[in-house]
Design a protein around this motif. Structure first.
Motif, short mmCIF file in Angstrom:
data_model
loop_
_atom_site.label_atom_id
_atom_site.label_comp_id
_atom_site.label_asym_id
_atom_site.label_seq_id
_atom_site.Cartn_x
_atom_site.Cartn_y
_atom_site.Cartn_z
N PRO A 61 0.82 -1.22 0.00
CA PRO A 61 0.00 0.00 0.00
C PRO A 61 0.85 1.26 0.00
CG PRO A 61 -0.70 -1.53 1.73
CD PRO A 61 0.59 -2.05 1.18
N ASN A 62 0.36 2.28 -0.69
CA ASN A 62 1.10 3.54 -0.77
C ASN A 62 1.40 4.12 0.60
OD1 ASN A 62 1.23 3.50 -3.53
ND2 ASN A 62 -0.44 4.95 -3.86
N HIS A 63 0.43 4.00 1.53
CA HIS A 63 0.63 4.69 2.81
C HIS A 63 1.78 4.08 3.61
CE1 HIS A 63 -2.55 1.66 3.86
NE2 HIS A 63 -1.75 1.47 4.91
N LEU A 64 2.06 2.77 3.45
CA LEU A 64 3.19 2.19 4.17
C LEU A 64 4.53 2.70 3.62
CD1 LEU A 64 2.29 -1.57 4.85
CD2 LEU A 64 2.15 0.40 6.39
N ILE A 65 4.61 2.78 2.30
CA ILE A 65 5.85 3.28 1.70
C ILE A 65 6.01 4.77 1.96
CG2 ILE A 65 6.98 3.77 -0.51
CD1 ILE A 65 7.42 0.94 0.45
N ALA A 66 4.92 5.53 1.83
CA ALA A 66 5.00 6.97 2.10
C ALA A 66 5.43 7.24 3.54
CB ALA A 66 3.65 7.63 1.82
N ALA A 67 4.89 6.48 4.49
CA ALA A 67 5.28 6.65 5.90
C ALA A 67 6.76 6.32 6.09
CB ALA A 67 4.42 5.76 6.78
N SER A 68 7.24 5.29 5.40
CA SER A 68 8.66 4.93 5.51
C SER A 68 9.55 6.02 4.93
CB SER A 68 8.91 3.60 4.77
OG SER A 68 8.08 2.59 5.26
N LEU A 69 9.16 6.55 3.79
CA LEU A 69 9.95 7.61 3.16
C LEU A 69 9.98 8.87 4.03
CD1 LEU A 69 8.74 7.26 -0.54
CD2 LEU A 69 10.95 6.55 0.39
N ASP A 70 8.82 9.24 4.58
CA ASP A 70 8.77 10.40 5.46
C ASP A 70 9.70 10.20 6.65
OD1 ASP A 70 7.85 12.80 6.68
OD2 ASP A 70 6.29 11.71 7.77
N TYR A 71 9.66 9.03 7.25
CA TYR A 71 10.51 8.70 8.39
C TYR A 71 11.99 8.83 8.01
CZ TYR A 71 11.91 6.04 12.58
OH TYR A 71 12.45 5.64 13.78
N LEU A 72 12.36 8.26 6.87
CA LEU A 72 13.77 8.27 6.47
C LEU A 72 14.24 9.66 6.07
CD1 LEU A 72 13.74 4.93 4.44
CD2 LEU A 72 14.85 5.33 6.66
N PHE A 73 13.42 10.39 5.32
CA PHE A 73 13.80 11.75 4.95
C PHE A 73 13.91 12.64 6.18
CE2 PHE A 73 12.12 11.13 0.43
CZ PHE A 73 13.37 11.24 -0.15
N SER A 74 13.01 12.47 7.14
CA SER A 74 13.02 13.32 8.33
C SER A 74 14.28 13.10 9.16
CB SER A 74 11.79 13.04 9.19
OG SER A 74 10.60 13.40 8.51
N ARG A 75 14.80 11.88 9.16
CA ARG A 75 15.98 11.56 9.94
C ARG A 75 17.28 11.69 9.16
NH1 ARG A 75 12.02 10.00 12.78
NH2 ARG A 75 12.21 9.42 14.97
N ASN A 76 17.17 11.99 7.89
CA ASN A 76 18.35 12.18 7.04
C ASN A 76 18.17 13.47 6.24
OD1 ASN A 76 19.90 9.35 7.19
ND2 ASN A 76 17.71 8.92 7.09
N PRO A 77 18.30 14.62 6.90
CA PRO A 77 17.96 15.90 6.25
C PRO A 77 18.81 16.24 5.03
CG PRO A 77 19.05 16.26 8.37
CD PRO A 77 18.72 14.81 8.30
N ASP A 78 19.96 15.60 4.87
CA ASP A 78 20.81 15.90 3.71
C ASP A 78 20.41 15.11 2.47
OD1 ASP A 78 22.31 17.69 5.20
OD2 ASP A 78 23.73 16.15 5.85
N LEU A 79 19.52 14.13 2.63
CA LEU A 79 19.10 13.33 1.48
C LEU A 79 18.05 14.08 0.67
CD1 LEU A 79 18.65 9.68 2.84
CD2 LEU A 79 20.47 10.55 1.37
N SER A 80 18.25 14.17 -0.63
CA SER A 80 17.24 14.77 -1.50
C SER A 80 16.44 13.72 -2.25
CB SER A 80 17.92 15.71 -2.52
OG SER A 80 18.80 14.98 -3.35
N ARG A 81 16.93 12.46 -2.25
CA ARG A 81 16.21 11.41 -2.94
C ARG A 81 16.57 10.05 -2.34
NH1 ARG A 81 19.01 11.10 -8.97
NH2 ARG A 81 21.08 10.40 -8.31
N LEU A 82 15.66 9.11 -2.51
CA LEU A 82 15.88 7.73 -2.08
C LEU A 82 15.58 6.80 -3.25
CD1 LEU A 82 14.17 7.90 1.44
CD2 LEU A 82 16.58 7.35 1.03
N HIS A 83 16.41 5.79 -3.40
CA HIS A 83 16.23 4.81 -4.46
C HIS A 83 15.52 3.57 -3.91
CE1 HIS A 83 19.23 6.56 -7.46
NE2 HIS A 83 19.31 7.34 -6.40
#
Length: 339
Positions: A61-83
């Motif tokens: 589901p989109n919401h599980l991946i979106a929540a994961s991305l939000d979590y990772l981006f929030s804890r890695n402020p220098d990341l502009s993208r995730l593969h």
């Protein structure tokens, strides 16, 4: 490493998502039905993959991946993208969260600026559809797009990792919120700027009026479920501000007050300024600019708005006050502001 974060999707109180960092590079995320165990590896690129690909569900589901991305981006402020690893990318519910692919590879890429323009986690509608652009005229013969009737629910809900707060906005309910609205408006600190220290009867009439007016959207802001302030969102084209700048059909603005003094201070202002700005850009993708017109001597407002990407444009004269024009542009907000 064992801290658990829990978020609830707006308009879906029965859908709760929990996230837990198990180690420096592994994340467990689950809702009421499915769970994922993901790993983040950083070599040439930051790659998100499943710890065990055989455990992945057929459709994620989109919401599980979106929540994961939000979590990772929030804890890695220098990341502009995730593969995304190919095995993960091919199982996504759809391509809303993949903004591009590596050349000659099934590897998907999610950009920070793209994720936060997606409604999946935070907006009550969740999808990215917009209402048709149908033009009409108001009682002052001002032509404008027909505005959507506002829903009676929580319209935005987001866990703010930077400030460890859940912030939400809901449409004001006259019966539920009148006492609080009356109390807030009659505080000297608030009435100095709002000039609405009025009786319950007068404020009832005022709220009845704005609740019927699609140009305006009265909302209550809450931290961790507790009301802290009132936000009055408006379409700029039908507002008194329109003649004072190059107004576009989908420009928006808001007036606000923080009525609960327990929620004054930088931690809270950093959260609500970014959240209300984020919500208004999410609410309609055709909105590319937000504007405001605080009193020119109210320098504190611009100071509060700056962390959310707002800037001063000019001073000008309203019939009733000397005002500052401030604005925020979509592109700069999503590129420069860390949510």
């Amino acid at each position: 490493m064992t801290q658990i974060s829990t978020i609830t999707l707006p308009g879906a109180s029965d859908c709760e998502i929990s996230l837990q960092l198990l180690s420096s590079n592994s994340l467990a995320v689950h809702d009421n039905h499915q769970s994922l165990l993901l790993t983040l590896s950083e070599q040439d690129t930051a790659l998100v993959n499943a710890v065990n690909e055989s455990d992945l569900p057929e459709k994620i589901p989109n919401h599980l991946i979106a929540a994961s991305l939000d979590y990772l981006f929030s804890r890695n402020p220098d990341l502009s993208r995730l593969h995304f690893a190919p095995a993960l990318a091919e199982r996504l519910q759809d391509n809303q969260l993949i903004h591009s692919h590596e050349e000659n590879s099934q590897e998907g890429i999610s950009y920070r600026s793209g994720l936060y323009q997606n409604r999946t986690l935070w907006h009550w509608q969740k999808d990215n559809q917009t209402i048709p652009e149908i033009w009409t005229e108001n009682e002052k013969a001002i032509a404008h797009p027909l505005r959507q009737e506002q829903p009676k629910c929580v319209v935005y809900n987001r866990y703010d990792y930077q400030n460890d707060l859940t912030i939400s906005f809901r449409t004001l309910d006259l019966e539920e919120d009148l006492d609080l609205f009356h109390e807030w408006m009659n505080q000297p600190r608030v009435s100095e700027f709002w000039e609405m220290a009025q009786s319950r009867e007068e404020l009832t009439a005022y709220l009845q009026s704005v609740l019927k007016d699609r140009r305006v959207w009265p909302m209550v802001g809450c931290f961790n479920g507790e009301p802290f302030g009132y936000f009055e969102v408006y379409w700029a084209l039908e507002d008194r501000i329109a003649p004072y700048y190059d107004c576009q059909p989908w420009d928006r603005g808001f007036h606000l007050l923080v009525g609960n003094p327990e929620f004054l201070g930088q931690r809270y202002s950093n959260s609500w300024t970014k959240a209300i700005t984020h919500f208004l850009f999410l609410d309609d993708p055709r909105t590319t600019r937000l504007v405001g017109e605080p009193r020119a001597d109210n320098k504190r407002v611009l100071k509060l708005l700056c962390p959310a990407g707002w800037s001063f444009v000019k001073e000008f004269d309203f019939p009733h006050k000397r005002a500052s024009l401030v604005n925020c542009c979509r592109d700069s907000f999503f590129q420069e502001v860390q949510l």
